[in-house]
Design a protein around this motif. Structure first.
Motif, short mmCIF file in Angstrom:
data_model
loop_
_atom_site.label_atom_id
_atom_site.label_comp_id
_atom_site.label_asym_id
_atom_site.label_seq_id
_atom_site.Cartn_x
_atom_site.Cartn_y
_atom_site.Cartn_z
N ILE A 291 -2.09 2.48 -13.39
CA ILE A 291 -1.18 1.41 -13.81
C ILE A 291 -0.09 1.98 -14.72
CG2 ILE A 291 -1.00 -0.74 -15.13
CD1 ILE A 291 -2.31 -1.14 -12.39
N TYR B 246 -6.79 -2.62 -4.51
CA TYR B 246 -7.95 -1.74 -4.55
C TYR B 246 -9.23 -2.50 -4.21
CZ TYR B 246 -11.45 1.56 -5.70
OH TYR B 246 -12.53 2.37 -5.59
N VAL C 276 2.77 1.65 -3.37
CA VAL C 276 1.88 1.98 -4.50
C VAL C 276 1.22 3.34 -4.33
CG1 VAL C 276 -0.27 1.31 -5.67
CG2 VAL C 276 1.43 -0.43 -5.09
N PHE C 277 0.56 3.55 -3.22
CA PHE C 277 -0.29 4.73 -3.07
C PHE C 277 0.39 5.92 -2.38
CE2 PHE C 277 -3.28 1.11 -3.30
CZ PHE C 277 -3.93 1.47 -4.46
N LEU D 101 2.37 3.97 -12.62
CA LEU D 101 3.23 3.08 -11.85
C LEU D 101 4.31 2.44 -12.73
CD1 LEU D 101 0.60 1.42 -9.51
CD2 LEU D 101 2.43 3.00 -8.83
N CYS E 38 -0.74 -6.43 -9.03
CA CYS E 38 -1.44 -6.59 -7.75
C CYS E 38 -2.28 -5.38 -7.38
CB CYS E 38 -0.43 -6.84 -6.63
SG CYS E 38 0.39 -8.41 -6.71
N VAL E 39 -2.05 -4.26 -8.04
CA VAL E 39 -2.73 -3.01 -7.66
C VAL E 39 -4.25 -3.14 -7.72
CG1 VAL E 39 -3.02 -0.57 -8.24
CG2 VAL E 39 -0.74 -1.58 -8.16
N ARG F 36 0.84 -1.21 0.00
CA ARG F 36 0.00 0.00 0.00
C ARG F 36 0.87 1.25 0.00
NH1 ARG F 36 -2.21 1.48 5.67
NH2 ARG F 36 0.02 1.94 5.81
N ILE G 58 2.89 -4.56 -9.98
CA ILE G 58 1.91 -3.64 -10.55
C ILE G 58 0.59 -4.35 -10.82
CG2 ILE G 58 1.40 -2.24 -12.61
CD1 ILE G 58 4.43 -1.49 -12.58
#
Length: 135
Positions: free
Chosen positions: A122, A91, A28-29, A125, A86-87, A25, A84
């Motif tokens: 995506i 979510y 990614v975020f 990223l 897995c994003v 998390r 990526i």
């Protein structure tokens, strides 16, 4: 022949503890990509030994790569294509939690619908972590 149950067990080996999901998390975020920012930026106050262990596991699982920092610089962790991919799963977990845990089971999600923005996220990223053109 492997079954769905086997694949779920394989995924649980990687994602089966809360710290792994929280590290992903933050990468990614929150765009936290080095050990110190992950350690100090964790709202949940992850211990340094646990963070170090989970980063090694994520690299071994092929979700992150560890870049070597130049002299005097920190090593940077980057998502791989597998990471990526897995994003959308992350979510979906957040959306499920908002719907069934965060709002007392009322069935109403409290997070924005990301269906339209997911391709852009995506692409961003990939550009940031893999170096692919985001256009």
């Amino acid at each position: 022949m492997e079954s769905t149950s086997d694949h779920i067990a394989d995924a649980a080996d990687i994602f089966g503890d809360r710290w792994t999901l929280l590290i992903l998390r933050d990468v990614v975020f929150e765009d936290r990509r080095n050990f110190r920012s992950l350690l100090l930026g964790s709202r949940e106050r992850i211990a340094s030994n646990i963070l170090a262990d989970r980063l090694v596991r994520l690299v071994e699982a092929g979700l992150l790569v560890r870049g070597e920092g130049r002299r005097g610089q920190r090593a940077t962790y980057s998502l791989t294509e597998a990471g990526i991919q897995c994003v959308p799963i992350l979510y979906q977990l957040a959306e499920w939690s908002a719907r069934w845990r965060g709002s007392g089971g009322s069935g109403q999600p409290r997070i924005p619908n990301m269906d339209e923005s997911m391709p852009t996220l995506i692409a961003e990223l990939r550009a940031r972590h893999i170096g692919e053109d985001a256009s």
